[in-house]
Write a protein that holds these residues in place. Structure first.
Motif, PDB file in Angstrom:
ATOM      1  N   ASP A  29       0.691  -1.235   0.024  1.00  0.00           N
ATOM      2  CA  ASP A  29       0.083   0.166   0.031  1.00  0.00           C
ATOM      3  C   ASP A  29       0.895   1.275  -0.013  1.00  0.00           C
ATOM      4  N   ARG A  30       0.184   2.274   0.039  1.00  0.00           N
ATOM      5  CA  ARG A  30       0.992   3.684  -0.082  1.00  0.00           C
ATOM      6  C   ARG A  30       2.033   3.629   1.076  1.00  0.00           C
ATOM      7  N   ALA A  31       1.509   3.419   2.278  1.00  0.00           N
ATOM      8  CA  ALA A  31       2.605   3.489   3.440  1.00  0.00           C
ATOM      9  C   ALA A  31       3.516   2.623   3.396  1.00  0.00           C
ATOM     10  N   GLY A  32       3.361   1.454   3.002  1.00  0.00           N
ATOM     11  CA  GLY A  32       4.464   0.311   2.693  1.00  0.00           C
ATOM     12  C   GLY A  32       5.591   0.916   1.613  1.00  0.00           C
ATOM     13  N   PHE A  33       4.859   1.228   0.562  1.00  0.00           N
ATOM     14  CA  PHE A  33       6.018   1.493  -0.782  1.00  0.00           C
ATOM     15  C   PHE A  33       6.789   2.820   0.041  1.00  0.00           C
ATOM     16  N   GLU A  34       5.951   3.818   0.535  1.00  0.00           N
ATOM     17  CA  GLU A  34       6.912   4.973   0.959  1.00  0.00           C
ATOM     18  C   GLU A  34       7.953   4.718   2.183  1.00  0.00           C
ATOM     19  N   SER A  35       7.564   3.673   2.742  1.00  0.00           N
ATOM     20  CA  SER A  35       8.678   3.220   3.811  1.00  0.00           C
ATOM     21  C   SER A  35       9.875   2.856   3.337  1.00  0.00           C
ATOM     22  N   LEU A  36       9.729   2.168   2.264  1.00  0.00           N
ATOM     23  CA  LEU A  36      10.836   1.704   1.429  1.00  0.00           C
ATOM     24  C   LEU A  36      11.487   2.773   0.606  1.00  0.00           C
ATOM     25  N   ASP A  74      -0.568   8.621  -6.236  1.00  0.00           N
ATOM     26  CA  ASP A  74      -1.663   7.741  -6.178  1.00  0.00           C
ATOM     27  C   ASP A  74      -2.025   6.920  -7.579  1.00  0.00           C
ATOM     28  N   VAL A  75      -1.603   7.470  -8.872  1.00  0.00           N
ATOM     29  CA  VAL A  75      -1.677   7.065 -10.046  1.00  0.00           C
ATOM     30  C   VAL A  75      -0.624   6.204 -10.133  1.00  0.00           C
ATOM     31  N   TYR A  76       0.523   6.484  -9.694  1.00  0.00           N
ATOM     32  CA  TYR A  76       1.591   5.525  -9.944  1.00  0.00           C
ATOM     33  C   TYR A  76       1.469   4.279  -9.114  1.00  0.00           C
ATOM     34  N   LEU A  77       0.944   4.407  -7.980  1.00  0.00           N
ATOM     35  CA  LEU A  77       0.904   3.325  -7.190  1.00  0.00           C
ATOM     36  C   LEU A  77      -0.484   2.315  -7.391  1.00  0.00           C
ATOM     37  N   GLY A  78      -1.362   3.015  -8.004  1.00  0.00           N
ATOM     38  CA  GLY A  78      -2.598   2.371  -8.744  1.00  0.00           C
ATOM     39  C   GLY A  78      -2.271   1.380  -9.596  1.00  0.00           C
ATOM     40  N   ARG A  79      -1.345   1.932 -10.624  1.00  0.00           N
ATOM     41  CA  ARG A  79      -0.939   1.085 -11.747  1.00  0.00           C
ATOM     42  C   ARG A  79       0.003  -0.045 -11.242  1.00  0.00           C
TER      43      ARG A  79
END
Length: 381
Positions: A29-36, A74-79
């Motif tokens: 999810d966004r939080a998980g991706f941002e943490s990395l 959000d568009v990037y993470l949705g794709r």
């Protein structure tokens, strides 16, 4: 700057990534991706997308997901979620153009690809780098008496490096104690007493005597030794990880095994000095390159190469977690080095054949030679 033959050579070169980690195998999810995306903590109201590496992801990674450059997060993470983790990993790893990965398997707070899985997704091959602190901590967890610790650790380390596909070892002494250590090999009595203290309290290996013992055991193993230096997460005390603090230890050891200084920023110039004066000291600026992005990679490489012999710098991504970093590290290295070398060719400071050879050495052949990988002992000019 117009592309020239050096850009073409580096764009086509199959890289050897001499230090990296796996990519996550589960959705984020966004939080998980941002943490990395960051080496720091997640701060309320501050997104890692609003950083040089976050901008670089949206600029250079979005097109590989069939998106326009600079799309909103959000568009990037949705794709990314739509394609699925396996396909995302495959796209970025293939785009990196890396043929060989030397994978540090000792850090995996997430479920990440094993070396064979990483290689399969990339269409390349992978080897393993053993993290020695993990070996020591496994010995302690298995139960050992203080006076038997040294022999047990040595035996476990030898067993680890003899596994098929292992090409080197690594230490994270930088995180545990820093480099301001007594350079001399500790005595058996010192190791036993230190083991007594450590085994009684438990936890990670951070006793200075046992860290010294680990580094000297690495020398005895005779394998290339990777050492984290410089840039890392908040566990680092930056003033303690300047690689020149290792100078006295290197005087005692550096003619015996290759010592590879990883990452180095902001100490790339200090690492360059060590590579220039010690026969078997090497460096990279991995991790740094994808965090600064292609826009600044050339500046970092220029400082690293001010006095570094051209046979002493290796490519690494130090990518972990998101496969975007395997791609960004490779892209930043190719573009940054190509721009730097081509600028010197155009200024008549470097002959084109030399520039092409240097590009090949840094991107592939130096690592092949140091780690004795297939094709690594042949110098093709």
């Amino acid at each position: 700057m117009a592309a020239g033959p050096v850009h073409e050579r580096l764009a086509a070169l199959e890289l050897v990534d001499h230090h990296c980690h796996g990519a996550v195998t589960t959705g984020l999810d966004r939080a998980g991706f941002e943490s990395l995306l960051t080496e720091g903590e997640a701060w309320p109201g501050v997104s890692p997308f609003d950083s040089p590496v976050g901008v670089a992801v949206r600029r250079h990674c979005a097109p590989l997901l069939d998106l326009p450059r600079h799309v909103p997060p959000d568009v990037y993470l949705g794709r990314r979620a739509e394609l699925g983790t396996a396909e995302v990993n495959r796209r970025f790893l293939r785009a990196a153009g890396t043929g060989v990965f030397c994978v540090d398997t000792g850090y995996a707070p997430h479920r990440v690809t094993a070396p064979a899985e990483l290689a399969e997704a990339a269409g390349g091959v992978a080897y393993e780098v053993v993290r020695l602190e993990g070996v020591a901590e496994a010995v302690a967890a298995g139960g050992v008496e203080p006076d038997a610790y040294a022999a047990a650790f040595r035996a476990a380390a030898w067993e680890a490096v003899r596994r098929p596909g292992v090409v080197g070892v690594k230490s994270v002494a930088a995180y545990r104690t820093g480099f301001g250590l007594d350079p001399v090999r500790p005595s058996s009595a010192e190791v036993t007493e230190a083991a007594r203290r450590w085994l009684a309290r438990g936890g990670r290996l951070d006793d200075p005597v046992l860290v010294r013992h680990l580094l000297w055991t690495a020398v005895d193993l005779g394998r290339p030794l990777q050492l984290h230096t410089g840039f890392g997460d908040g566990d680092i005390r930056m003033h303690r990880v300047d690689p020149t603090l290792l100078t006295d230890w290197l005087h005692l050891t550096a003619s015996t095994i290759p010592v590879l200084l990883l990452h180095c920023w902001p100490y790339q110039r200090q690492a360059a000095y060590l590579s220039a004066v010690f026969e078997r000291v090497y460096l990279d600026v991995g991790l740094t390159l994808h965090h600064v992005g292609p826009a600044r990679a050339g500046a970092i490489l220029a400082e690293a190469l001010e006095i570094t012999p051209f046979r002493k710098l290796l490519y690494s991504s130090d990518a972990y977690g998101v496969a975007e970093f395997h791609h960004l590290g490779a892209l930043a290295f190719r573009q940054g080095l190509a721009g730097l070398l081509w600028e010197r060719v155009e200024a008549d400071e470097l002959a084109l054949p030399d520039a092409l050879r240097i590009a090949r050495w840094l991107g592939r052949d130096n690592a092949r030679r140091v780690y004795r990988l297939p094709g690594g002992l042949v110098d093709d000019g």
